[in-house]
Design a protein around this motif. Structure first.
Motif, mmCIF file in Angstrom:
data_model
loop_
_atom_site.group_PDB
_atom_site.id
_atom_site.type_symbol
_atom_site.label_atom_id
_atom_site.label_comp_id
_atom_site.label_asym_id
_atom_site.label_seq_id
_atom_site.Cartn_x
_atom_site.Cartn_y
_atom_site.Cartn_z
ATOM 1 N N SER A 67 36.277 37.573 35.451
ATOM 2 C CA SER A 67 36.901 38.662 36.197
ATOM 3 C C SER A 67 38.125 38.171 36.959
ATOM 4 N N VAL A 68 38.998 39.121 37.279
ATOM 5 C CA VAL A 68 40.241 38.823 37.997
ATOM 6 C C VAL A 68 40.376 39.788 39.157
ATOM 7 N N TRP A 69 40.782 39.263 40.306
ATOM 8 C CA TRP A 69 41.132 40.099 41.468
ATOM 9 C C TRP A 69 42.633 40.055 41.673
ATOM 10 N N ILE A 70 43.226 41.227 41.912
ATOM 11 C CA ILE A 70 44.641 41.287 42.246
ATOM 12 C C ILE A 70 44.852 42.422 43.239
ATOM 13 N N ALA A 71 45.780 42.239 44.166
ATOM 14 C CA ALA A 71 46.072 43.270 45.155
ATOM 15 C C ALA A 71 46.885 44.388 44.522
ATOM 16 N N GLN A 72 46.786 45.577 45.089
ATOM 17 C CA GLN A 72 47.465 46.745 44.540
ATOM 18 C C GLN A 72 48.975 46.722 44.796
ATOM 19 N N ARG A 73 49.420 45.766 45.580
ATOM 20 C CA ARG A 73 50.849 45.672 45.891
ATOM 21 C C ARG A 73 51.155 44.247 46.320
ATOM 22 N N GLU A 74 52.410 43.899 46.283
ATOM 23 C CA GLU A 74 52.822 42.585 46.771
ATOM 24 C C GLU A 74 52.866 42.629 48.291
ATOM 25 N N GLY A 75 52.148 41.734 48.935
ATOM 26 C CA GLY A 75 52.108 41.711 50.395
ATOM 27 C C GLY A 75 51.079 42.683 50.950
ATOM 28 N N ARG A 76 50.704 42.423 52.193
ATOM 29 C CA ARG A 76 49.700 43.260 52.844
ATOM 30 C C ARG A 76 50.280 44.607 53.265
ATOM 31 N N ALA B 63 35.317 36.338 40.914
ATOM 32 C CA ALA B 63 36.562 36.648 40.214
ATOM 33 C C ALA B 63 37.633 35.603 40.518
ATOM 34 N N ARG B 64 38.496 35.385 39.567
ATOM 35 C CA ARG B 64 39.693 34.592 39.826
ATOM 36 C C ARG B 64 40.666 35.432 40.638
ATOM 37 N N MET B 65 41.403 34.779 41.517
ATOM 38 C CA MET B 65 42.275 35.511 42.438
ATOM 39 C C MET B 65 43.730 35.229 42.152
ATOM 40 N N ALA B 66 44.527 36.285 42.115
ATOM 41 C CA ALA B 66 45.974 36.149 41.986
ATOM 42 C C ALA B 66 46.557 35.843 43.363
ATOM 43 N N ILE C 229 29.245 47.856 38.417
ATOM 44 C CA ILE C 229 29.542 46.650 37.643
ATOM 45 C C ILE C 229 28.246 46.046 37.122
ATOM 46 N N ARG C 230 28.334 45.405 35.960
ATOM 47 C CA ARG C 230 27.157 44.818 35.330
ATOM 48 C C ARG C 230 27.292 43.299 35.294
ATOM 49 N N PRO C 231 26.226 42.567 35.590
ATOM 50 C CA PRO C 231 26.281 41.108 35.543
ATOM 51 C C PRO C 231 26.722 40.621 34.163
ATOM 52 N N GLY C 232 27.588 39.606 34.171
ATOM 53 C CA GLY C 232 28.050 39.019 32.926
ATOM 54 C C GLY C 232 29.254 39.697 32.320
ATOM 55 N N GLU C 233 29.622 40.881 32.823
ATOM 56 C CA GLU C 233 30.783 41.599 32.308
ATOM 57 C C GLU C 233 32.013 41.286 33.157
ATOM 58 N N PRO C 234 33.176 41.060 32.528
ATOM 59 C CA PRO C 234 34.396 40.789 33.301
ATOM 60 C C PRO C 234 35.096 42.086 33.706
ATOM 61 N N TYR C 235 35.682 42.077 34.891
ATOM 62 C CA TYR C 235 36.382 43.251 35.397
ATOM 63 C C TYR C 235 37.717 42.849 36.015
ATOM 64 N N LEU C 236 38.648 43.779 35.981
ATOM 65 C CA LEU C 236 39.895 43.627 36.717
ATOM 66 C C LEU C 236 39.740 44.397 38.021
#
Length: 415
Positions: free
Chosen positions: A225-234, A168-171, A134-141
Motif C-alpha cells: 500500500s501507498v499513502w500520499i497527501a491530497q495536496r502538496e504541503g499541509r 503503507a509506504r509514504m510519499a 480494507i481487507r488484510p493482504g490487499e494493497p491500497y492507495l
C-alpha cells in the motif's frame, strides 16, 4: 472502534534519553515492511532494502549533524555545557540500542514501542472507523488530508498495523530531506521520495513520471500500500481540498491505457482517509506563516523550521485524534477535477467536528449545529492559550485553521 486510546496525564515521564527516540520513532515508524524487489530506475527515490539497513544505521550513528541534533534532545543540559561529551554519549546510546537491527522489520518492531509512547503522552484518545473498508493482504492507495508532516501517515500506519494490516509506504517531498540523515531516516522505513525540487520542464516530467510509475509498481507488482497527501504541503488554513495535479501525476503511469486522469479510481483501489485533530500543536506556526504570506506576499522559512514543526507535531498535545477510512472509490470520473471533488466529499465528510472546531467557527461568524463530543478541559484551556499567545493580527488565521472545517462542509454540500 477504539484502538490504543489513552488518557494522557498532565506530567511527562520521559527521561532525557527518552524523548528523542519517541520523536524519531514517529518520524520514521510504519512505512511498510519486508524487502524491496524493485527496478533500478527507482533507486533514487525508493526506500532502503533489508540488506541496506545495517549500513544505513552505521552511517546514521556516525553522522555529525544527526548527533548534534539528537544530543540536544537526548541531553539538552549536557549538550549546552559539554557538546562533545553529549554527542559521544548520544552515539553510544544509539549504537547500543540499534546493534541488533538487521532488517526493516527489526527497525519497525524496535520503533513501534516508541510510537506507542508518543500516543500515550500526546493524545487523549485515538480512534478509527472504516476498517471494514480494507481487507488484510490487499494493497491500497490511501489519499489523505494533510495537517501534520509526520503524524498523519505515522498514526494511520500504527492503527492499521494494530488492526492486522500491512503498513503503507509514504510519499515524502524532497524539500523535507535537506539533511542527509533525514533522508536516511525516512527511507530506512520505506518512505519514498517525491522529487519536488527539480527544475526544467523535461526534468520535472521525468520526476513526476518516475513517482507515478513507482506508485503503480508498489501497488501492482509488490502489493504494498501507498499513502500520499491530497495536496502538496499541509492545509494550514483548515480547507482540506485535493489538488487535481496530484491526480494527474498519479495517472501518468496509466496514460497509455487511458489518457483520462479521472479513470484513476478504476485503475487503482483509492481509499479516502480523513484525519481530525482536536488540537493542532503547530497552529500558531501555521497562523504566523499565513499572516505573513497575506501581508507580505511570500514567506521564507528559517533554517530547520520544518524539523521544528515535525518535532512539535510529534510531541505536542493533540487532544482527541480520529481517523476514518472511506469506501474505495470506484468507476471512471469525467476528469481529474471530478475525481478530486469526489475525494474532497469523502475526506471532509469523514472528518470529526470537535469542540475546538465549533468554537472557532462561532468566533468567525459561522453557525455550527453539529453534535460534538463533550469538551475536555485540558484541550480547551490549551486551545485558548494558543489563541491568546498569538499576536492579534494572527488570531483570525489560527481560528480559521479550526473553524474552516465547517465552511468546507458547507461549500461541499455536506450536511
Amino acid at each position: 472502534m477504539l484502538i490504543n486510546g489513552f488518557r494522557v496525564s498532565s506530567g511527562c515521564d520521559e527521561s532525557e534519553f527518552g524523548t528523542v527516540p519517541a520523536a524519531l520513532a514517529s518520524l520514521v515508524f510504519a512505512r511498510g515492511t519486508g524487502t524491496f524487489a524493485g527496478m533500478e530506475e527507482f533507486d533514487a527515490i525508493r526506500p532502503y532494502r533489508d540488506d541496506e539497513v545495517p549500513g544505513v544505521i552505521a552511517r546514521l550513528s556516525n553522522d555529525p549533524a544527526l548527533l548534534r541534533a539528537a544530543s540536544g534532545f537526548f541531553a539538552p543540559r549536557l549538550s549546552g555545557w559539554f557538546p562533545w561529551l553529549a554527542q559521544r554519549l548520544t552515539r553510544r546510546f544509539i549504537v547500543s540500542r540499534t546493534r541488533r537491527l538487521t532488517s526493516v522489520d527489526d527497525v519497525q518492531l524496535w520503533l513501534s514501542r516508541y510510537m506507542a509512547r508518543v500516543i500515550r503522552n500526546s493524545i487523549a484518545e485515538l480512534t478509527i472507523d472504516g476498517l471494514h473498508n480494507i481487507r488484510p493482504g490487499e494493497p491500497y492507495l490511501f489519499i489523505s488530508n494533510h495537517r501534520d508532516i509526520v503524524m498523519d501517515s505515522g498514526l494511520l500506519n500504527y492503527l492499521i498495523h494494530q488492526a492486522g494490516h500491512r503498513t503503507a509506504r509514504m510519499a515524502v517531498g524532497d524539500n523535507l530531506l535537506e539533511a542527509p540523515y533525514a533522508a536516511d531516516l525516512m527511507r530506512l522505513n520505506k518512505s519514498f521520495v517525491v522529487e519536488r525540487s527539480v527544475t526544467g520542464a523535461k526534468a520535472l516530467m521525468r520526476a513526476l513520471s518516475r513517482t507515478s510509475a513507482y506508485v503503480r509498481h508498489s501497488l501492482e507488482q509488490e502489493r504494498e500500500s501507498v499513502w500520499i497527501a491530497q495536496r502538496e504541503g499541509r492545509a494550514k488554513d483548515g480547507l482540506d481540498r485535493t489538488d487535481p495535479a496530484i491526480i494527474k501525476m498519479l495517472a501518468l503511469a496509466f496514460r497509455k491505457e487511458n489518457p483520462n486522469p479521472g479513470a484513476l479510481a478504476a485503475q487503482l483501489p483509492i481509499v479516502p482517509v480523513s484525519v481530525s485533530y482536536e488540537l493542532d500543536p503547530c497552529d500558531r506556526r501555521k497562523a504566523h506563516e499565513l499572516c505573513v504570506r497575506e501581508h507580505c506576499g511570500e514567506y521564507h522559512k528559517a533554517a530547520g523550521e520544518d524539523l521544528d514543526s515535525m518535532v512539535d507535531g510529534i510531541i505536542g498535545y493533540k487532544g482527541r485524534v480520529h481517523f476514518s477510512l472511506g469506501a474505495p472509490l470506484a468507476g471512471e470520473y469525467a476528469d481529474a477535477d471530478a475525481l478530486a471533488r469526489a475525494l474532497d466529499v469523502a475526506i471532509v465528510g469523514g472528518m470529526r467536528i470537535f469542540p475546538t472546531n465549533r468554537d472557532a467557527a462561532g468566533r468567525l461568524g459561522m453557525r455550527c449545529d453539529a453534535q460534538v463530543p463533550e469538551p475536555l478541559a485540558r484541550v480547551m484551556n490549551l486551545y485558548e492559550g494558543h489563541l491568546q499567545s498569538c499576536p492579534p493580527e494572527e488570531q483570525p488565521y489560527l481560528l480559521a485553521g479550526y473553524g474552516n472545517l465547517i465552511r468546507n462542509r458547507r461549500e461541499l454540500g455536506i450536511g
